[in-house]
Design a protein around this motif. Structure first.
Motif, PDB file in Angstrom:
ATOM      1  N   PRO A 222       0.795  -1.229   0.000  1.00  0.00           N
ATOM      2  CA  PRO A 222       0.000   0.000   0.000  1.00  0.00           C
ATOM      3  C   PRO A 222       0.827   1.278   0.000  1.00  0.00           C
ATOM      4  O   PRO A 222       0.365   2.317  -0.483  1.00  0.00           O
ATOM      5  CB  PRO A 222      -0.842  -0.118   1.272  1.00  0.00           C
ATOM      6  CG  PRO A 222      -0.086  -1.071   2.147  1.00  0.00           C
ATOM      7  CD  PRO A 222       0.545  -2.041   1.207  1.00  0.00           C
ATOM      8  N   ASP A 223       2.052   1.224   0.539  1.00  0.00           N
ATOM      9  CA  ASP A 223       2.871   2.427   0.656  1.00  0.00           C
ATOM     10  C   ASP A 223       4.080   2.442  -0.264  1.00  0.00           C
ATOM     11  O   ASP A 223       4.700   3.494  -0.457  1.00  0.00           O
ATOM     12  CB  ASP A 223       3.358   2.595   2.108  1.00  0.00           C
ATOM     13  CG  ASP A 223       2.211   2.662   3.098  1.00  0.00           C
ATOM     14  OD1 ASP A 223       1.241   3.388   2.819  1.00  0.00           O
ATOM     15  OD2 ASP A 223       2.284   1.974   4.138  1.00  0.00           O
TER      16      ASP A 223
ATOM     17  N   GLU B 209       8.918  -0.762  -5.388  1.00  0.00           N
ATOM     18  CA  GLU B 209       9.353  -2.139  -5.177  1.00  0.00           C
ATOM     19  C   GLU B 209      10.189  -2.624  -6.367  1.00  0.00           C
ATOM     20  O   GLU B 209       9.914  -2.289  -7.524  1.00  0.00           O
ATOM     21  CB  GLU B 209       8.148  -3.056  -4.979  1.00  0.00           C
ATOM     22  CG  GLU B 209       7.438  -2.878  -3.669  1.00  0.00           C
ATOM     23  CD  GLU B 209       8.244  -3.326  -2.466  1.00  0.00           C
ATOM     24  OE1 GLU B 209       9.124  -4.199  -2.629  1.00  0.00           O
ATOM     25  OE2 GLU B 209       8.000  -2.809  -1.362  1.00  0.00           O
ATOM     26  N   ASP B 210      11.201  -3.417  -6.054  1.00  0.00           N
ATOM     27  CA  ASP B 210      12.120  -3.935  -7.068  1.00  0.00           C
ATOM     28  C   ASP B 210      11.690  -5.335  -7.472  1.00  0.00           C
ATOM     29  O   ASP B 210      11.771  -6.265  -6.674  1.00  0.00           O
ATOM     30  CB  ASP B 210      13.547  -3.957  -6.513  1.00  0.00           C
ATOM     31  CG  ASP B 210      14.551  -4.561  -7.479  1.00  0.00           C
ATOM     32  OD1 ASP B 210      14.219  -4.681  -8.682  1.00  0.00           O
ATOM     33  OD2 ASP B 210      15.652  -4.919  -7.037  1.00  0.00           O
ATOM     34  N   PHE B 211      11.237  -5.502  -8.718  1.00  0.00           N
ATOM     35  CA  PHE B 211      10.836  -6.813  -9.224  1.00  0.00           C
ATOM     36  C   PHE B 211      11.806  -7.307 -10.295  1.00  0.00           C
ATOM     37  O   PHE B 211      11.427  -8.021 -11.225  1.00  0.00           O
ATOM     38  CB  PHE B 211       9.414  -6.744  -9.784  1.00  0.00           C
ATOM     39  CG  PHE B 211       8.386  -6.307  -8.767  1.00  0.00           C
ATOM     40  CD1 PHE B 211       8.403  -6.830  -7.485  1.00  0.00           C
ATOM     41  CD2 PHE B 211       7.414  -5.381  -9.090  1.00  0.00           C
ATOM     42  CE1 PHE B 211       7.460  -6.429  -6.538  1.00  0.00           C
ATOM     43  CE2 PHE B 211       6.464  -4.981  -8.167  1.00  0.00           C
ATOM     44  CZ  PHE B 211       6.490  -5.503  -6.883  1.00  0.00           C
ATOM     45  N   THR B 212      13.064  -6.926 -10.157  1.00  0.00           N
ATOM     46  CA  THR B 212      14.098  -7.340 -11.101  1.00  0.00           C
ATOM     47  C   THR B 212      14.910  -8.487 -10.510  1.00  0.00           C
ATOM     48  O   THR B 212      14.655  -8.952  -9.392  1.00  0.00           O
ATOM     49  CB  THR B 212      15.040  -6.169 -11.424  1.00  0.00           C
ATOM     50  OG1 THR B 212      15.823  -5.872 -10.252  1.00  0.00           O
ATOM     51  CG2 THR B 212      14.256  -4.933 -11.829  1.00  0.00           C
ATOM     52  N   TYR B 213      15.935  -8.918 -11.243  1.00  0.00           N
ATOM     53  CA  TYR B 213      16.834  -9.948 -10.745  1.00  0.00           C
ATOM     54  C   TYR B 213      17.516  -9.517  -9.450  1.00  0.00           C
ATOM     55  O   TYR B 213      17.989 -10.360  -8.672  1.00  0.00           O
ATOM     56  CB  TYR B 213      17.897 -10.276 -11.788  1.00  0.00           C
ATOM     57  CG  TYR B 213      17.391 -11.028 -13.003  1.00  0.00           C
ATOM     58  CD1 TYR B 213      16.402 -11.990 -12.903  1.00  0.00           C
ATOM     59  CD2 TYR B 213      17.939 -10.776 -14.266  1.00  0.00           C
ATOM     60  CE1 TYR B 213      15.952 -12.676 -14.008  1.00  0.00           C
ATOM     61  CE2 TYR B 213      17.501 -11.468 -15.387  1.00  0.00           C
ATOM     62  CZ  TYR B 213      16.503 -12.414 -15.260  1.00  0.00           C
ATOM     63  OH  TYR B 213      16.075 -13.100 -16.368  1.00  0.00           O
ATOM     64  N   GLY B 214      17.573  -8.214  -9.204  1.00  0.00           N
ATOM     65  CA  GLY B 214      18.188  -7.733  -7.966  1.00  0.00           C
ATOM     66  C   GLY B 214      17.498  -8.280  -6.732  1.00  0.00           C
ATOM     67  O   GLY B 214      18.143  -8.531  -5.703  1.00  0.00           O
ATOM     68  N   ARG B 215      16.193  -8.485  -6.811  1.00  0.00           N
ATOM     69  CA  ARG B 215      15.456  -9.051  -5.671  1.00  0.00           C
ATOM     70  C   ARG B 215      15.901 -10.489  -5.421  1.00  0.00           C
ATOM     71  O   ARG B 215      16.016 -10.924  -4.266  1.00  0.00           O
ATOM     72  CB  ARG B 215      13.955  -8.986  -5.956  1.00  0.00           C
ATOM     73  CG  ARG B 215      13.054  -9.100  -4.724  1.00  0.00           C
ATOM     74  CD  ARG B 215      11.597  -8.967  -5.123  1.00  0.00           C
ATOM     75  NE  ARG B 215      10.704  -8.840  -3.988  1.00  0.00           N
ATOM     76  CZ  ARG B 215      10.298  -7.693  -3.465  1.00  0.00           C
ATOM     77  NH1 ARG B 215      10.730  -6.545  -3.976  1.00  0.00           N
ATOM     78  NH2 ARG B 215       9.460  -7.667  -2.429  1.00  0.00           N
ATOM     79  N   VAL B 216      16.155 -11.224  -6.491  1.00  0.00           N
ATOM     80  CA  VAL B 216      16.643 -12.595  -6.361  1.00  0.00           C
ATOM     81  C   VAL B 216      18.032 -12.602  -5.727  1.00  0.00           C
ATOM     82  O   VAL B 216      18.329 -13.416  -4.844  1.00  0.00           O
ATOM     83  CB  VAL B 216      16.693 -13.291  -7.733  1.00  0.00           C
ATOM     84  CG1 VAL B 216      17.199 -14.729  -7.583  1.00  0.00           C
ATOM     85  CG2 VAL B 216      15.340 -13.266  -8.404  1.00  0.00           C
ATOM     86  N   GLN B 217      18.885 -11.692  -6.155  1.00  0.00           N
ATOM     87  CA  GLN B 217      20.249 -11.659  -5.634  1.00  0.00           C
ATOM     88  C   GLN B 217      20.278 -11.319  -4.156  1.00  0.00           C
ATOM     89  O   GLN B 217      21.103 -11.840  -3.404  1.00  0.00           O
ATOM     90  CB  GLN B 217      21.078 -10.667  -6.455  1.00  0.00           C
ATOM     91  CG  GLN B 217      21.351 -11.177  -7.865  1.00  0.00           C
ATOM     92  CD  GLN B 217      21.916 -10.123  -8.792  1.00  0.00           C
ATOM     93  OE1 GLN B 217      21.560  -8.946  -8.704  1.00  0.00           O
ATOM     94  NE2 GLN B 217      22.797 -10.530  -9.697  1.00  0.00           N
ATOM     95  N   ARG B 218      19.362 -10.450  -3.713  1.00  0.00           N
ATOM     96  CA  ARG B 218      19.239 -10.177  -2.271  1.00  0.00           C
ATOM     97  C   ARG B 218      18.882 -11.449  -1.520  1.00  0.00           C
ATOM     98  O   ARG B 218      19.487 -11.770  -0.487  1.00  0.00           O
ATOM     99  CB  ARG B 218      18.157  -9.126  -2.025  1.00  0.00           C
ATOM    100  CG  ARG B 218      18.540  -7.701  -2.381  1.00  0.00           C
ATOM    101  CD  ARG B 218      17.329  -6.791  -2.262  1.00  0.00           C
ATOM    102  NE  ARG B 218      16.679  -6.886  -0.964  1.00  0.00           N
ATOM    103  CZ  ARG B 218      15.392  -6.608  -0.746  1.00  0.00           C
ATOM    104  NH1 ARG B 218      14.601  -6.261  -1.762  1.00  0.00           N
ATOM    105  NH2 ARG B 218      14.891  -6.699   0.464  1.00  0.00           N
ATOM    106  N   PHE B 219      17.913 -12.180  -2.035  1.00  0.00           N
ATOM    107  CA  PHE B 219      17.491 -13.425  -1.398  1.00  0.00           C
ATOM    108  C   PHE B 219      18.646 -14.428  -1.346  1.00  0.00           C
ATOM    109  O   PHE B 219      18.894 -15.063  -0.307  1.00  0.00           O
ATOM    110  CB  PHE B 219      16.301 -14.011  -2.156  1.00  0.00           C
ATOM    111  CG  PHE B 219      15.936 -15.415  -1.753  1.00  0.00           C
ATOM    112  CD1 PHE B 219      15.250 -15.654  -0.577  1.00  0.00           C
ATOM    113  CD2 PHE B 219      16.281 -16.500  -2.554  1.00  0.00           C
ATOM    114  CE1 PHE B 219      14.912 -16.956  -0.202  1.00  0.00           C
ATOM    115  CE2 PHE B 219      15.956 -17.784  -2.188  1.00  0.00           C
ATOM    116  CZ  PHE B 219      15.264 -18.016  -1.006  1.00  0.00           C
TER     117      PHE B 219
END
Length: 336
Positions: A127-128, A133-143
């Motif tokens: 909501p905020d 929000e990052d929906f790129t491969y960068g989100r995978v790399q963080r995980f």
């Protein structure tokens, strides 16, 4: 009987875990029973689809936690968890916890892209922060960094509270069991670059033309060229009918026929191309698989169960997979 020079090494199955929205528990209990049956039949792995705001598994980590206490050998995975719905740090904590409880049997399958029905769900989901929000491969790399035990903050002590610089608990080896659900050539190559295992399924994206097997085969070949030691699993919808009743066979054939039009050409702006469901006796299915360019390049599979069938249907399909189709593909059941 069809033959191959290389026998199938690992046989798994993939399920959505359907339930009645007005009374969900029986469906969830049936799913756990099916996972237990998979272990008893010698399957190497069982995988859970991830569905939000639908009548299927929305929390596979919770289901895997329950299943880990009812099984002792079978590997448990997600195929796949869309990271766009997840906080990578919290997911890493949950998966590490369940992996340790299971004795190192968890195989997280992940993917990333903007959530489905984004305009409908973004206000409830973020909501905020929806616009940032990052929906790129960068989100995978963080995980991956978090699952791998890399520092996420500084280790400190405040009074009697001791803080770690990495997620806790940490499960060694979990990072090596992460899979990426790739539907395009680009994502298959990226998965190889990141040293992720590769999950292929019954859909490819960005398709040019209607030859699903050739497209999928090309993706697997590109992945293997870049990362030969990586694991690759194929996940076609496969429905053996060896011990099915006439009514079941009729149901299965009608199900596949209704879904056949979407396999003839790419669908929608994403150019999604679906594989035809494979229905027939184990001998007939094996013959079709050995002619499939994608299957020819794998030694493990996670055959997808069809949606919205009854528990008795899944029991019959799983039993035929393990006792008829698997041996027809050269596979031997795992031992307890």
């Amino acid at each position: 009987m069809p033959t191959s020079d290389v026998p199938l090494q690992k046989l798994g199955f993939l399920t959505i875990g359907v339930f009645d929205g007005d009374d969900p528990r029986p469906g969830m209990e049936a799913l756990l029973t099916q996972l237990q049956l998979g272990e008893e039949l010698g399957f190497d792995s069982a995988w859970l689809r991830h569905r939000h705001l639908q009548y299927g598994v929305s929390s596979p980590v919770a289901i895997m936690a329950a299943a880990s206490q009812r099984t002792s050998r079978i590997e448990l995975g997600t195929a796949v968890t869309p990271l766009a719905w997840e906080n990578p740090l919290r997911l890493a904590e949950d998966l590490a916890t369940v992996d340790l409880l299971s004795g190192g049997r968890i195989n997280p399958g992940i993917s990333v892209s903007q959530p489905m029905r984004w305009d409908d769900v973004k206000d409830a989901l973020y909501p905020d922060t929806a616009e940032v929000e990052d929906f790129t491969y960068g989100r995978v790399q963080r995980f991956l960094a978090m699952v791998g035990g890399e520092p996420v903050t500084t280790a400190t002590t405040q009074g009697i509270e001791v803080f770690s610089d990495r997620i806790q608990p940490h499960s060694p080896g979990l990072r090596d069991r992460v899979w990426y659900g790739a539907g395009s050539l680009r994502s298959a190559r990226w998965a190889a670059e990141q040293r992720l295992n590769l999950l292929t399924s019954s859909v490819v994206t960005g398709a040019e033309g209607g030859d699903f097997a050739a497209i999928q085969g090309g993706q697997i070949a590109a992945y293997r060229e870049a990362f030969p030691e990586g694991r690759v699993s194929q996940g076609l919808v496969v429905i053996p009918t060896d011990t099915a009743t006439p009514a079941q066979r009729e149901k299965y054939e009608a199900y596949a026929a209704a879904r056949l039009p979407r396999t003839r050409e790419p669908q929608g702006p994403g150019k999604l191309l679906f594989a035809p469901d494979v229905v027939g006796t184990s001998e007939q299915i094996a013959e079709q698989l050995y002619a499939h360019t994608g299957f020819q390049q794998v030694t493990e599979v996670a055959f997808a169960l069809p949606f919205s069938f009854d528990h008795e249907d899944y029991v019959q399909i799983l039993t035929d997979m393990a006792t008829r189709l698997g041996p027809a593909l050269g596979w031997s059941p795992a031992q307890a």
